[in-house]
Design a protein around this motif. Structure first.
Motif, PDB file in Angstrom:
ATOM      1  N   SER A  22      27.488  34.459  77.045  1.00 33.04           N
ATOM      2  CA  SER A  22      26.997  35.685  76.445  1.00 33.04           C
ATOM      3  C   SER A  22      28.152  36.525  75.901  1.00 33.04           C
ATOM      4  O   SER A  22      28.068  37.078  74.799  1.00 33.04           O
ATOM      5  CB  SER A  22      26.205  36.483  77.477  1.00 33.04           C
ATOM      6  N   SER A  23      29.235  36.609  76.652  1.00 31.93           N
ATOM      7  CA  SER A  23      30.402  37.362  76.185  1.00 31.93           C
ATOM      8  C   SER A  23      30.998  36.746  74.937  1.00 31.93           C
ATOM      9  O   SER A  23      31.386  37.462  74.004  1.00 31.93           O
ATOM     10  CB  SER A  23      31.460  37.415  77.284  1.00 31.93           C
ATOM     11  N   ILE A  24      31.070  35.435  74.906  1.00 29.49           N
ATOM     12  CA  ILE A  24      31.610  34.754  73.728  1.00 29.49           C
ATOM     13  C   ILE A  24      30.730  35.017  72.510  1.00 29.49           C
ATOM     14  O   ILE A  24      31.233  35.306  71.418  1.00 29.49           O
ATOM     15  CB  ILE A  24      31.749  33.239  73.999  1.00 29.49           C
ATOM     16  N   LEU A  25      29.424  34.951  72.684  1.00 26.25           N
ATOM     17  CA  LEU A  25      28.534  35.203  71.553  1.00 26.25           C
ATOM     18  C   LEU A  25      28.574  36.669  71.118  1.00 26.25           C
ATOM     19  O   LEU A  25      28.485  36.966  69.930  1.00 26.25           O
ATOM     20  CB  LEU A  25      27.114  34.781  71.896  1.00 26.25           C
ATOM     21  N   HIS A  26      28.728  37.590  72.066  1.00 25.39           N
ATOM     22  CA  HIS A  26      28.869  38.995  71.699  1.00 25.39           C
ATOM     23  C   HIS A  26      30.148  39.209  70.880  1.00 25.39           C
ATOM     24  O   HIS A  26      30.145  39.945  69.891  1.00 25.39           O
ATOM     25  CB  HIS A  26      28.893  39.898  72.935  1.00 25.39           C
ATOM     26  N   LEU A  27      31.234  38.573  71.293  1.00 28.26           N
ATOM     27  CA  LEU A  27      32.478  38.688  70.527  1.00 28.26           C
ATOM     28  C   LEU A  27      32.328  38.086  69.130  1.00 28.26           C
ATOM     29  O   LEU A  27      32.860  38.611  68.148  1.00 28.26           O
ATOM     30  CB  LEU A  27      33.626  38.010  71.276  1.00 28.26           C
ATOM     31  N   LEU A  28      31.596  36.991  69.039  1.00 30.46           N
ATOM     32  CA  LEU A  28      31.338  36.380  67.739  1.00 30.46           C
ATOM     33  C   LEU A  28      30.534  37.318  66.847  1.00 30.46           C
ATOM     34  O   LEU A  28      30.858  37.495  65.660  1.00 30.46           O
ATOM     35  CB  LEU A  28      30.587  35.059  67.925  1.00 30.46           C
ATOM     36  N   MET A  29      29.515  37.948  67.409  1.00 28.31           N
ATOM     37  CA  MET A  29      28.711  38.903  66.636  1.00 28.31           C
ATOM     38  C   MET A  29      29.538  40.119  66.219  1.00 28.31           C
ATOM     39  O   MET A  29      29.426  40.602  65.094  1.00 28.31           O
ATOM     40  CB  MET A  29      27.499  39.366  67.441  1.00 28.31           C
ATOM     41  N   MET A  30      30.391  40.594  67.116  1.00 32.27           N
ATOM     42  CA  MET A  30      31.232  41.744  66.787  1.00 32.27           C
ATOM     43  C   MET A  30      32.244  41.404  65.698  1.00 32.27           C
ATOM     44  O   MET A  30      32.504  42.212  64.807  1.00 32.27           O
ATOM     45  CB  MET A  30      31.958  42.245  68.037  1.00 32.27           C
ATOM     46  N   SER A  31      32.799  40.198  65.759  1.00 24.15           N
ATOM     47  CA  SER A  31      33.757  39.813  64.720  1.00 24.15           C
ATOM     48  C   SER A  31      33.059  39.670  63.368  1.00 24.15           C
ATOM     49  O   SER A  31      33.632  40.031  62.330  1.00 24.15           O
ATOM     50  CB  SER A  31      34.485  38.532  65.102  1.00 24.15           C
ATOM     51  N   GLY A  32      31.840  39.168  63.371  1.00 24.41           N
ATOM     52  CA  GLY A  32      31.083  39.107  62.119  1.00 24.41           C
ATOM     53  C   GLY A  32      30.780  40.489  61.575  1.00 24.41           C
ATOM     54  O   GLY A  32      30.870  40.746  60.364  1.00 24.41           O
ATOM     55  N   ASP A  33      30.461  41.419  62.462  1.00 22.19           N
ATOM     56  CA  ASP A  33      30.211  42.797  62.065  1.00 22.19           C
ATOM     57  C   ASP A  33      31.472  43.439  61.496  1.00 22.19           C
ATOM     58  O   ASP A  33      31.430  44.117  60.464  1.00 22.19           O
ATOM     59  CB  ASP A  33      29.711  43.587  63.268  1.00 22.19           C
ATOM     60  N   ARG A  34      32.604  43.227  62.141  1.00 18.33           N
ATOM     61  CA  ARG A  34      33.873  43.783  61.650  1.00 18.33           C
ATOM     62  C   ARG A  34      34.274  43.164  60.318  1.00 18.33           C
ATOM     63  O   ARG A  34      34.817  43.823  59.452  1.00 18.33           O
ATOM     64  CB  ARG A  34      34.992  43.582  62.673  1.00 18.33           C
ATOM     65  N   TYR A  35      33.995  41.864  60.160  1.00 18.18           N
ATOM     66  CA  TYR A  35      34.284  41.199  58.888  1.00 18.18           C
ATOM     67  C   TYR A  35      33.497  41.858  57.759  1.00 18.18           C
ATOM     68  O   TYR A  35      34.044  42.155  56.697  1.00 18.18           O
ATOM     69  CB  TYR A  35      33.952  39.713  58.975  1.00 18.18           C
ATOM     70  N   LEU A  36      32.205  42.077  57.989  1.00 13.81           N
ATOM     71  CA  LEU A  36      31.395  42.735  56.968  1.00 13.81           C
ATOM     72  C   LEU A  36      31.869  44.159  56.706  1.00 13.81           C
ATOM     73  O   LEU A  36      31.891  44.614  55.560  1.00 13.81           O
ATOM     74  CB  LEU A  36      29.926  42.755  57.389  1.00 13.81           C
ATOM     75  N   ALA A  37      32.262  44.880  57.754  1.00 15.03           N
ATOM     76  CA  ALA A  37      32.696  46.258  57.586  1.00 15.03           C
ATOM     77  C   ALA A  37      33.984  46.358  56.770  1.00 15.03           C
ATOM     78  O   ALA A  37      34.164  47.298  56.000  1.00 15.03           O
ATOM     79  CB  ALA A  37      32.897  46.910  58.944  1.00 15.03           C
TER      80      ALA A  37
END
Length: 78
Positions: free
Chosen positions: A5-20
């Motif tokens: 779950s932590s790994i997937l949360h980090l993946l989602m956050m990195s995708g969000d930061r990439y878009l930002a």
């Protein structure tokens, strides 16, 4: 489950930061349901891995251990 779950949360956050950073106009108009879907996926996938795959892998490991112990016991008796 917590590790996945932590790994997937980090993946989602990195995708969000990439878009930002790379596409700020797209990030500002990102619908909330996309965020909710990403959060749901980041919790459902680890639950599936934990509940479905771990018992299967444990059973396979456990049966191979049982067979090894039986073979060892048979060798000790003879």
């Amino acid at each position: 489950m917590a590790c996945t779950s932590s790994i997937l949360h980090l993946l989602m956050m990195s995708g969000d930061r990439y878009l930002a950073i790379c596409r700020p106009l797209v990030h500002r108009t990102l619908p909330r349901h996309i965020v909710y879907i990403a959060l749901a996926v980041s919790w459902i996938v680890p639950c599936f891995i934990n509940c479905m795959l771990n018992p299967i892998l444990y059973y396979r490991c456990n049966t191979s251990v049982k067979q090894a112990v039986k073979q060892l016991m048979n060798k000790c008796h003879y």
